[in-house]
Design a protein around this motif. Structure first.
Motif, mmCIF file in Angstrom:
data_model
loop_
_atom_site.group_PDB
_atom_site.id
_atom_site.type_symbol
_atom_site.label_atom_id
_atom_site.label_comp_id
_atom_site.label_asym_id
_atom_site.label_seq_id
_atom_site.Cartn_x
_atom_site.Cartn_y
_atom_site.Cartn_z
ATOM 1 N N ALA A 25 4.941 71.106 0.218
ATOM 2 C CA ALA A 25 4.996 72.082 1.297
ATOM 3 C C ALA A 25 5.440 73.425 0.754
ATOM 4 O O ALA A 25 6.230 73.493 -0.180
ATOM 5 N N ALA A 26 4.895 74.480 1.345
ATOM 6 C CA ALA A 26 5.275 75.824 0.911
ATOM 7 C C ALA A 26 5.389 76.712 2.124
ATOM 8 O O ALA A 26 4.672 76.542 3.114
ATOM 9 N N GLU A 27 6.291 77.669 2.052
ATOM 10 C CA GLU A 27 6.429 78.618 3.150
ATOM 11 C C GLU A 27 5.510 79.804 2.902
ATOM 12 O O GLU A 27 5.513 80.391 1.824
ATOM 13 N N GLY A 28 4.726 80.130 3.913
ATOM 14 C CA GLY A 28 3.780 81.228 3.726
ATOM 15 C C GLY A 28 2.636 80.773 2.839
ATOM 16 O O GLY A 28 2.320 79.598 2.741
ATOM 17 N N THR A 29 1.996 81.708 2.188
ATOM 18 C CA THR A 29 0.898 81.384 1.283
ATOM 19 C C THR A 29 1.212 81.904 -0.109
ATOM 20 O O THR A 29 1.047 83.079 -0.393
ATOM 21 N N PRO A 30 1.682 81.035 -0.974
ATOM 22 C CA PRO A 30 1.975 81.448 -2.350
ATOM 23 C C PRO A 30 0.737 82.025 -3.023
ATOM 24 O O PRO A 30 -0.343 81.442 -2.922
ATOM 25 N N PRO A 31 0.870 83.154 -3.683
ATOM 26 C CA PRO A 31 -0.277 83.809 -4.332
ATOM 27 C C PRO A 31 -0.879 82.949 -5.433
ATOM 28 O O PRO A 31 -2.037 83.126 -5.797
ATOM 29 N N THR A 32 -0.093 82.034 -5.948
ATOM 30 C CA THR A 32 -0.587 81.216 -7.057
ATOM 31 C C THR A 32 -1.381 80.028 -6.547
ATOM 32 O O THR A 32 -2.061 79.357 -7.299
ATOM 33 N N TRP A 33 -1.295 79.781 -5.254
ATOM 34 C CA TRP A 33 -2.025 78.646 -4.703
ATOM 35 C C TRP A 33 -3.490 79.000 -4.530
ATOM 36 O O TRP A 33 -3.862 80.161 -4.364
ATOM 37 N N THR A 34 -4.301 77.947 -4.533
ATOM 38 C CA THR A 34 -5.730 78.147 -4.385
ATOM 39 C C THR A 34 -6.178 77.655 -3.019
ATOM 40 O O THR A 34 -5.811 76.569 -2.594
ATOM 41 N N CYS A 35 -6.976 78.478 -2.358
ATOM 42 C CA CYS A 35 -7.495 78.087 -1.047
ATOM 43 C C CYS A 35 -8.966 77.731 -1.186
ATOM 44 O O CYS A 35 -9.773 78.522 -1.662
ATOM 45 N N SER A 36 -9.287 76.525 -0.790
ATOM 46 C CA SER A 36 -10.672 76.091 -0.857
ATOM 47 C C SER A 36 -11.143 75.675 0.535
ATOM 48 O O SER A 36 -10.488 74.901 1.216
ATOM 49 N N VAL A 37 -12.260 76.222 0.954
ATOM 50 C CA VAL A 37 -12.772 75.890 2.286
ATOM 51 C C VAL A 37 -13.816 74.786 2.168
ATOM 52 O O VAL A 37 -14.863 74.978 1.546
ATOM 53 N N GLU A 38 -13.486 73.654 2.727
ATOM 54 C CA GLU A 38 -14.411 72.530 2.675
ATOM 55 C C GLU A 38 -14.653 72.027 4.097
ATOM 56 O O GLU A 38 -13.724 71.714 4.819
ATOM 57 N N ASN A 39 -15.897 71.962 4.474
ATOM 58 C CA ASN A 39 -16.241 71.493 5.820
ATOM 59 C C ASN A 39 -15.484 72.288 6.885
ATOM 60 O O ASN A 39 -14.914 71.737 7.814
ATOM 61 N N HIS A 40 -15.475 73.596 6.701
ATOM 62 C CA HIS A 40 -14.835 74.495 7.658
ATOM 63 C C HIS A 40 -13.341 74.231 7.768
ATOM 64 O O HIS A 40 -12.722 74.597 8.747
ATOM 65 N N THR A 41 -12.788 73.535 6.788
ATOM 66 C CA THR A 41 -11.356 73.278 6.813
ATOM 67 C C THR A 41 -10.719 73.885 5.569
ATOM 68 O O THR A 41 -11.166 73.636 4.457
ATOM 69 N N ARG A 42 -9.713 74.667 5.777
ATOM 70 C CA ARG A 42 -9.031 75.290 4.651
ATOM 71 C C ARG A 42 -8.126 74.280 3.958
ATOM 72 O O ARG A 42 -7.316 73.619 4.601
ATOM 73 N N ARG A 43 -8.318 74.178 2.689
ATOM 74 C CA ARG A 43 -7.453 73.298 1.909
ATOM 75 C C ARG A 43 -6.731 74.121 0.858
ATOM 76 O O ARG A 43 -7.347 74.919 0.160
ATOM 77 N N TYR A 44 -5.476 73.891 0.764
ATOM 78 C CA TYR A 44 -4.682 74.638 -0.210
ATOM 79 C C TYR A 44 -4.241 73.709 -1.332
ATOM 80 O O TYR A 44 -3.892 72.550 -1.103
ATOM 81 N N PHE A 45 -4.260 74.242 -2.532
ATOM 82 C CA PHE A 45 -3.803 73.474 -3.671
ATOM 83 C C PHE A 45 -2.722 74.268 -4.387
ATOM 84 O O PHE A 45 -2.880 75.471 -4.625
ATOM 85 N N CYS A 46 -1.644 73.580 -4.725
ATOM 86 C CA CYS A 46 -0.569 74.267 -5.427
ATOM 87 C C CYS A 46 -1.027 74.632 -6.833
ATOM 88 O O CYS A 46 -2.123 74.263 -7.262
ATOM 89 N N ASP A 47 -0.172 75.323 -7.525
ATOM 90 C CA ASP A 47 -0.569 75.842 -8.837
ATOM 91 C C ASP A 47 -0.971 74.705 -9.765
ATOM 92 O O ASP A 47 -1.997 74.765 -10.444
#
Ligand SMILES: [Zn+2]
Length: 66
Positions: A25-47
């Motif tokens: 879990a992370a607060e806000g959106t860490p700049p180092t995280w990656t956001c991938s949109v799959e099936n219209h769903t945002r998925r975030y991956f940590c560094d």
């Protein structure tokens, strides 16, 4: 084959996100995280997971763009 259900965010005001891979879990959106949109769903991956999935993510993006 494992099926994962990712419920959409219920609270639009909630800014906390979780890594789709390890569940960190992370607060806000860490700049180092990656956001991938799959099936219209945002998925975030940590560094760390972003590095591990970098090739897979890029491949999906490439296939999507093509
Ligand atoms: Zn992670």
């Amino acid at each position: 084959m494992d099926q994962q259900q990712n419920p959409p965010p219920a609270d639009p005001g909630a800014e906390s996100i979780m890594c789709s891979r390890c569940g960190t879990a992370a607060e806000g959106t860490p700049p180092t995280w990656t956001c991938s949109v799959e099936n219209h769903t945002r998925r975030y991956f940590c560094d760390e997971c972003a590095r591990a999935n970098l090739r897979a993510i890029e491949s999906r993006l490439d296939s999507a763009w093509w």
